[in-house]
Design an enzyme around this catalytic site. Structure first.
Site, PDB file in Angstrom:
ATOM      1  CE  LYS A  61     -14.151  -3.624  -0.140  1.00  0.00           C
ATOM      2  NZ  LYS A  61     -12.935  -3.745   0.209  1.00  0.00           N
ATOM      3  CE  LYS A 119      -9.061 -11.459  -3.256  1.00  0.00           C
ATOM      4  NZ  LYS A 119      -8.838 -11.549  -1.690  1.00  0.00           N
ATOM      5  CE  LYS A 138      -4.491  -1.564   1.845  1.00  0.00           C
ATOM      6  NZ  LYS A 138      -5.379  -1.711   2.899  1.00  0.00           N
TER       7      LYS A 138
END
Ligand code: TRP
Length: 337
Positions: free
Chosen positions: A201, A198, A116
């Site tokens: 969202k 993956k 991140k």
């Protein structure tokens, strides 16, 4: 069996992006099943979402929408506790105490923090660094026995266990040791645009995900654009044909047909047939969820009631743990006012 004698399951999702069929098939569908056998607490972790910059009005709307989507997917507020993290102040309070039992070195090793900070290089805030401590607080506050998490959260759960063990050793047995819960079923759904990663969202490319709230035409368009390969054969080979395998996985998970049955069904047919049929399977699966979602969202009072009920029950439990923690570490209890 009374609810209080069942093992406690706790999990949560950050209100960012759009809940997608990856969240549903990989997590929420299992949560729904666990309601039969566990005392379940499901969080919308709004405080965690603050570690990246949010537009306040959008965050507020998304938080409520996520609660409604939990319910629409089958989380029953009468059986499970649905909690907005910020409604129970003990999450942040326990996180502070736990931060004094967590070493910088441990946080430095967290791969999600490293990822991140690369992705948000201009906003490497302290909250991003201490994120796993707040997650440990979420879990330990409710004495959770089992925590369903994806592979990417395993390291955070390990840290929560280390912190719990450290506290218990230093101050006597206080926290239940949480176990990772890797559900036997549950499909790993990949991005429609990059089937090697993956489905997320929070992907900025909305074509890569099917949101639970996507309308039929949007689903059809996204499926048409789904990345496959330059061959013609429809068979399940995640290594060599990850795009096709992903479509078969989605179809199978939602239709209940086995993969071999689908391979036989599509033998000799075009990729367009697989895409069109998978789109219709998705649309049918999402239809009842969207209908329930609209019903929940139509009455703001219902949503508020669910959150009030969840917060009240969670608050009682959280307060019990936090008072114990404060007492054990030597804080003076406040006199009754
Ligand atoms: N960090 C988790 C994620 O990004 C979300 C989360 C926060 C969570 N608190 C939790 C998951 C407690 C399980 C238990 O997926």
């Amino acid at each position: 069996m009374s609810k209080s004698s069942l093992p406690v399951v706790l999990s949560g999702i950050q209100p960012s992006g759009h809940l997608c069929i990856g969240n549903y098939l990989g997590a929420i569908k299992n949560w729904v099943a666990m309601q039969e056998t566990h005392d379940c607490i499901f969080l919308v972790v709004d405080l965690h979402a603050l570690t990246v910059q949010q537009v306040p009005a959008e965050l507020r709307r998304r938080c409520l929408s996520f609660v409604a989507q939990y319910v629409a997917c089958g989380i029953d507020p009468e059986r499970s506790t649905i909690v907005m993290q910020s409604h129970v102040p003990q999450h942040a309070e326990l996180a502070w105490v736990l931060s004094t039992l967590t070493y910088m070195g441990e946080l430095n090793r967290m791969t999600q923090f490293k990822d991140k900070s690369q992705r948000h290089a201009s906003n490497i805030n302290a909250g991003l660094f201490t994120y796993p401590i707040l997650m440990a607080a979420d879990i330990l506050l409710y004495q959770a026995n089992a925590v369903p998490v994806g592979a990417d959260q395993k390291q955070h759960l390990e840290l929560a266990r280390d912190i719990a063990g450290r506290f218990n050793q230093r101050y006597s047995e206080t926290f239940t040791m949480p176990e990772p819960f890797i559900p036997g079923t549950g499909a790993r759904i990949m991005s429609l645009q990059d089937p090697s990663s993956k489905m997320s969202k929070s992907d900025e490319n909305l074509n890569s995900l099917i949101a639970l709230l996507d309308k039929p035409d949007v689903v059809r368009a996204k499926l048409r654009r789904a990345v496959t390969d330059s061959e013609k054969e429809i068979r399940f080979d995640p290594e060599k044909k990850p795009g096709v395998a992903n479509l078969l996985t989605i179809h199978s998970a939602l239709s209940g047909e086995s993969i071999p049955a689908l391979e036989a069904h599509f033998a000799g047919r075009l990729y367009s047939a697989l895409k069109e049929e998978t789109a219709e399977v998705i649309i049918e699966a999402l239809r009842p969820i969207q209908t329930r979602y609209d019903a929940v969202m139509a009455d703001k009072k219902v949503l508020e009631g669910i959150l009030a009920q969840g917060a009240e029950s969670a608050y009682r439990r959280a307060r019990r743990t936090l008072s114990k923690v404060y007492r054990k570490i030597g804080l003076v209890p406040p006199a009754a006012r």
